[in-house]
Design an enzyme around this catalytic site. Structure first.
Site, PDB file in Angstrom:
ATOM      1  N   TYR A   1      -2.507   0.332   9.852  1.00 32.20           N
ATOM      2  CA  TYR A   1      -2.602  -0.343   8.547  1.00 32.20           C
ATOM      3  C   TYR A   1      -1.331  -0.116   7.733  1.00 32.20           C
ATOM      4  O   TYR A   1      -0.716  -1.075   7.240  1.00 32.20           O
ATOM      5  CB  TYR A   1      -3.815   0.165   7.778  1.00 32.20           C
ATOM      6  CG  TYR A   1      -3.847  -0.295   6.344  1.00 32.20           C
ATOM      7  CD1 TYR A   1      -4.163  -1.621   6.041  1.00 32.20           C
ATOM      8  CD2 TYR A   1      -3.542   0.566   5.293  1.00 32.20           C
ATOM      9  CE1 TYR A   1      -4.182  -2.062   4.727  1.00 32.20           C
ATOM     10  CE2 TYR A   1      -3.551   0.134   3.986  1.00 32.20           C
ATOM     11  CZ  TYR A   1      -3.872  -1.179   3.705  1.00 32.20           C
ATOM     12  OH  TYR A   1      -3.875  -1.621   2.398  1.00 32.20           O
TER      13      TYR A   1
ATOM     14  N   SER B   1       0.832  -1.201   0.000  1.00 27.11           N
ATOM     15  CA  SER B   1       0.000   0.000   0.000  1.00 27.11           C
ATOM     16  C   SER B   1       0.867   1.252   0.000  1.00 27.11           C
ATOM     17  O   SER B   1       1.948   1.277   0.599  1.00 27.11           O
ATOM     18  CB  SER B   1      -0.907   0.014   1.230  1.00 27.11           C
ATOM     19  OG  SER B   1      -1.574   1.254   1.360  1.00 27.11           O
TER      20      SER B   1
ATOM     21  N   LYS C   1       1.598  -2.957   6.661  1.00 27.05           N
ATOM     22  CA  LYS C   1       2.026  -3.241   5.292  1.00 27.05           C
ATOM     23  C   LYS C   1       3.539  -3.100   5.151  1.00 27.05           C
ATOM     24  O   LYS C   1       4.193  -3.897   4.465  1.00 27.05           O
ATOM     25  CB  LYS C   1       1.305  -2.314   4.314  1.00 27.05           C
ATOM     26  CG  LYS C   1      -0.148  -2.681   4.065  1.00 27.05           C
ATOM     27  CD  LYS C   1      -0.277  -4.025   3.377  1.00 27.05           C
ATOM     28  CE  LYS C   1      -1.692  -4.338   2.970  1.00 27.05           C
ATOM     29  NZ  LYS C   1      -1.819  -5.624   2.233  1.00 27.05           N
TER      30      LYS C   1
END
Length: 322
Positions: free
Chosen positions: A141, A117, A145
């Site tokens: 998040y 991402s 990643k």
């Protein structure tokens, strides 16, 4: 001999599976259906329902289907929600990835394409993000990643894993009306659902230092994204050298106002979005270069904004009619 797509029943994962099927590359899906949909998996594609946290199931799937490589998309994908649910985010995205890598090593599967991402960059202070732009994630998040990428790099040193990671921003549109974005957080499905319900979407801030005052971002069509996952898998299978990380960016981006205008034109729904205050932490512009991916993986954007909106609207209408 097949490629395993984790999260292959989700919006992006199902498009990746579709790309593999169309290319004649055997594929198998592993998905817990937390946010995926079983009807997104073609009837002739083997489907294993379960989580990557289940090491025994992962190993059994790899062996039973003679898997030679993995495209890893499974995980918790909501950056905003991850701030309030960090433990779930790390469990799904870090522990899950570690479990997958452990079982791959155990059975000798040494090829992996990781769906990463652009959240790994946080809020970069550059006009154009490249792979050399420093990473500074601002949510669990994004952090998860980045840790996933570190795990892959460490497995390369420890066990010879061959891998690459694809970083991207906003994925939109549909390659076929049967596959659509059901996220409760992404801009396109949120706006299209509001319009279908006769409600007015909103723009969060129109006083940014951009040409029309609204935020500018990369928006890429899911079909182009899926094609590049397939290209990366084929490159690994062919033994071609790849960079550890590629950005899949547009190079110029579009604004939220441009998106709203295009949605009105495509849908024929005449509306004026409500302008709300800025959201805390929203940078004015984040746009990435896709030059490296174009060089090595044939990355290119074959859909313009109008095509992105039209395909998303058609899929949303088809879904609403079911």
């Amino acid at each position: 001999m097949a490629w395993l797509v984790t999260g292959g029943a989700g919006y992006i994962g199902a498009h990746v599976v579709r790309a593999f099927v169309q290319a004649g590359t055997p594929v198998v899906v592993l998905d817990a259906l937390t946010s995926g949909h079983p009807q997104f998996v073609p009837a002739d594609v083997p489907f294993v329902r379960g989580t990557i946290l289940d090491g025994d199931l992962v190993r059994h799937t790899l062996v039973e289907h003679e898997v030679t490589g993995v495209v890893h998309l499974a995980g918790f994908k909501y950056a905003g929600v991850s701030v309030t649910r960090p433990l779930l985010t790390y469990q799904q995205n870090v522990t899950g990835t570690a479990t997958l890598l452990e079982q791959m090593q155990a059975v000798g599967v040494d090829q992996l394409v990781f769906s990463s991402s652009a959240a790994t960059y946080g809020t970069p202070d550059v006009d154009l993000v490249t792979e050399s732009t420093p990473t500074s994630p601002e949510s669990p998040y994004g952090e998860s990643k980045l840790i996933g990428e570190w795990l892959l790099a460490d497995q390369e040193k420890a066990a010879g894993l061959r891998h690459t990671s694809l970083r991207y921003f906003n994925v939109v549109g549909s390659a076929t009306p049967e596959l659509y974005d059901t996220s409760p957080h992404n801009l396109f499905p949120v706006v299209l659902r509001l319009l279908a319900e006769g409600r007015t979407p909103q723009i969060n801030g129109d006083d940014y230092p951009t040409p029309d005052g609204t935020c500018v971002r990369d928006y890429i069509h899911v079909e182009d994204l899926a094609a590049t996952h397939l290209a990366a898998a084929h490159a690994l299978a062919d033994g071609r050298p790849l960079e550890r990380v590629y950005n899949l960016g547009s190079g110029d981006g579009v604004s939220v106002r441009q998106i709203m205008t295009t949605i009105a034109e495509v849908t024929g729904l005449d509306f004026e979005p409500v302008v709300a205050p800025r959201r805390s932490g929203d940078p004015a512009r984040i746009v990435a270069s896709g030059e490296l991916a174009a060089r090595d993986l044939g990355w290119r954007m074959t859909h313009d904004l109008r095509s992105m909106v039209a395909s998303a609207w058609e899929a949303q209408q088809r879904a609403a009619a079911r």
